[in-house]
Design an enzyme around this catalytic site. Structure first.
Site, PDB file in Angstrom:
ATOM      1  N   HIS A 169     -10.235  -6.559  -1.841  1.00 25.11           N
ATOM      2  CA  HIS A 169     -11.350  -6.381  -0.904  1.00 25.11           C
ATOM      3  C   HIS A 169     -12.440  -5.709  -1.724  1.00 25.11           C
ATOM      4  CE1 HIS A 169      -8.927  -7.608   2.474  1.00 25.11           C
ATOM      5  NE2 HIS A 169      -7.992  -6.758   2.114  1.00 25.11           N
ATOM      6  N   ASN A 217       2.116  -5.170  -3.076  1.00 26.69           N
ATOM      7  CA  ASN A 217       0.727  -5.525  -2.755  1.00 26.69           C
ATOM      8  C   ASN A 217      -0.099  -4.267  -2.493  1.00 26.69           C
ATOM      9  OD1 ASN A 217      -1.159  -7.710  -2.048  1.00 26.69           O
ATOM     10  ND2 ASN A 217      -1.021  -6.972   0.073  1.00 26.69           N
ATOM     11  N   GLU A 250       0.796  -1.244   0.000  1.00 26.70           N
ATOM     12  CA  GLU A 250       0.000   0.000   0.000  1.00 26.70           C
ATOM     13  C   GLU A 250       0.825   1.289   0.000  1.00 26.70           C
ATOM     14  OE1 GLU A 250      -2.913  -0.260   3.144  1.00 26.70           O
ATOM     15  OE2 GLU A 250      -3.472  -2.298   2.588  1.00 26.70           O
ATOM     16  N   GLU A 270      -5.902 -11.082  -0.839  1.00 27.81           N
ATOM     17  CA  GLU A 270      -6.741 -10.849   0.349  1.00 27.81           C
ATOM     18  C   GLU A 270      -8.232 -10.833  -0.018  1.00 27.81           C
ATOM     19  OE1 GLU A 270      -5.416  -7.354   2.521  1.00 27.81           O
ATOM     20  OE2 GLU A 270      -3.316  -7.788   2.105  1.00 27.81           O
ATOM     21  N   ASP A 315     -12.026 -10.843  -0.402  1.00 29.83           N
ATOM     22  CA  ASP A 315     -13.306 -10.990   0.285  1.00 29.83           C
ATOM     23  C   ASP A 315     -14.334 -10.163  -0.464  1.00 29.83           C
ATOM     24  OD1 ASP A 315     -12.601  -8.423   1.300  1.00 29.83           O
ATOM     25  OD2 ASP A 315     -12.190  -9.190   3.311  1.00 29.83           O
TER      26      ASP A 315
END
Ligand code: 9MR
Length: 511
Positions: free
Chosen positions: A374, A338, A291, A403, A405
């Site tokens: 996400h 990432n 990030e 990650e 979801d």
């Protein structure tokens, strides 16, 4: 529950029944206690939950427990895959253990014989085991939703075996015991059944590994990596450098020395951590920097909100230094940058592309891009996601979904709160199933096999997701996001079926 239990296994002295439960003395391998379920009983996909309590001698003996089921008569065919390792048993404490009856050849898919269920000691046990409670939940219907309380089965034997791509999961070993991978039988059961890789949700972040300068604490992370090793799972290391809040150790935040010394301290962190896990083995890949880009348009490197940028002398040079240090320590590990929202924000991807082009031109070692993913139920579209991944593929770099979801009621999209739902209805569950399928399929269709770093989901059960914390603090606790593959009780959700369909190239539907 006390009636009908008896001892089982050679050398068994029988059971003791008292107000505490059913106890047996575990003097040898396969000694345990069983009870009968009389026909007709359809045990395939049933879940056996027990609460057990072992004596200190049992714990010390390093023996494990095994819930099992057997068809009475004939060859006494049985379910023998459920192990509850000694590490999750605590002397003198009640521990929940579980087993899903789902052996490969579906022996229990019949109703014309009685069956017995029970638990037995494995290894060279000593001491006693007390069964405090036992519950069998039969599979009810493949179409029922979790809101009715009945158990859905996605009919997926093992996600990791459906395609030649690494399927991973973020788990933790510092959460509440009920969700801890080292202590929760339910957590272990789904992780071991479906996943080939684990990411530490938190404990491999900077402040966990080096809370104060020069003091590295690897105990938690080592236990985590050791567990993965024993279960044939690899580790995706997360994350060597992340600017966000408390994961930056205080000594870095408060750095008052020179920029050059700060970079040296950063390199020392990376070298020490990566060396440590290289020596242990099995950490296949790292999120080296997490990030570092802003969300606006145009996007740029984070500046004032990144300790790393500021303390490196107001420079993004720390990013390349981090990759160089990681490569030097682990020549064979796969190194990722990432970030979130790169699947949706074209400007952020443009800035990232610029960095990748620059890194390639200057031989800064980077192997791939981690798309956190996400995402929302309807945003961004699968075609937008595919287009963003293609931009990385076109650079010859790996793409890893790190990650994943799929939040329902995500406040930043899907027209929240107008479209907010208050219950996880069957139609929402099926829409989420299609969404998981569409995403996984987009990945498989867009990323060629040699560039697939794999797909990891950010958590197991809906009861324990970072989104629950986010909503608690930011949205008056009025959420429910239900973002994962397993419901609050670790039962399959339709989302799991959707993930499997996407891997297998089956048409994605909300049926
Ligand atoms: O799931 C993680 C949560 O438990 C932590 O409190 C939080 C802060 O460390 O980090 C969460 O995981 C984040 C991940 O490390 C990086 N990408 C975003 C994830 C969700 O916030």
């Amino acid at each position: 529950m006390a009636s009908g239990w008896r001892g089982n296994g050679n050398g068994n002295a029988g059971v003791n029944v008292n107000s505490d439960g059913v106890s047996f003395t575990a003097v040898g391998d396969n000694i345990g206690a069983v009870t009968d379920l009389t026909k007709p009983v359809q045990l395939e996909d049933a879940i056996v939950d027990m609460v057990v309590n072992v004596s200190p001698e049992f714990k010390t003996s390093a023996a494990s427990l095994q819930i099992f089921a057997q068809i009475k008569g004939g060859s006494w065919a049985g379910e023998w895959n459920c192990w509850s390792g000694n590490e999750l048993l605590t002397a003198g404490s009640d521990v929940a253990i579980t087993c899903t009856i789902s052996e490969a050849d579906k022996k229990f898919d019949q109703t014309d014989s009685d069956v017995q269920i029970g638990v037995q000691a494995k290894g060279t046990p000593a001491g006693t085991v007390t069964i405090k409670s036992a519950k069998v939940t039969l599979k009810q219907s493949t179409n029922s939703s979790s809101s009715t309380g009945s158990v859905y089965s996605a009919n997926v034997n093992s996600l990791r075996e459906l395609a030649d791509v690494t399927i991973g999961i973020a788990v933790s070993n510092n959460d509440a015991p009920s969700y801890n991978i080292l202590t929760s039988a339910k957590e272990k059961a789904v992780v071991e059944k479906h996943f080939a890789q684990m990411t530490a949700g938190n404990i491999m972040k900077m402040s966990y590994l080096q809370p104060t300068q020069g003091n590295f604490t690897f105990t938690n992370a080592d236990a985590f990596v050791d567990y993965a090793n024993t279960k044939n799972m690899s580790i995706h290391g997360h994350a060597l450098v992340w600017h966000s809040d408390y994961q930056v150790p205080g000594f870095m935040k408060n750095w008052s020395g020179s920029a050059a010394d700060f970079i040296t301290a950063l390199e020392t962190h990376i070298t020490t951590v990566v060396d440590h896990f290289e020596a242990k083995g099995n950490v296949q890949s790292w999120d080296v920097v997490n990030e570092a880009l802003t969300d606006g348009s145009p996007s740029n490197f984070r500046t004032t909100d990144s300790t790393f940028y500021v303390k490196s002398g107001n420079s993004a040079v720390y990013i390349e230094k981090a990759f160089q240090a990681a490569r030097a320590a682990a020549p064979a590990a796969i190194l990722y940058y990432n970030d979130y929202n790169i699947e949706a924000n074209g400007a952020k991807m443009t800035k990232l592309e610029e960095m990748l082009t620059d890194f390639k031109a200057r031989n800064i070692p980077i192997d791939g891009v981690g798309f956190q993913m996400h995402v929302c139920l309807n945003y961004p579209s699968a075609s937008t996601i595919a287009a963003a991944m293609k931009r990385v593929v076109d650079k010859g770099l790996k793409v890893k979904i790190t990650e994943l979801d799929v939040a329902i009621n995500q406040p930043y999209c899907d027209n929240y709160p107008a479209n907010k739902v208050s219950a996880f209805t069957q139609s929402v569950a099926l829409a989420q199933k299609k969404r998981y399928c569409d995403i996984v399929k987009a990945y498989m269709d867009t990323v060629p096999a040699n560039l697939r770093g794999g797909i990891s989901v950010w958590g197991t059960t809906d009861a324990n997701t970072w989104l629950n914390d986010l909503y608690k603090t930011q949205f008056n606790n009025e959420k429910i996001s239900w973002p994962l593959l397993f419901d609050d009780s670790y039962n399959d959700k339709p989302a799991l079926r959707g993930f499997a369909d996407g891997l297998q190239g089956t048409t994605c539907t909300n049926q």
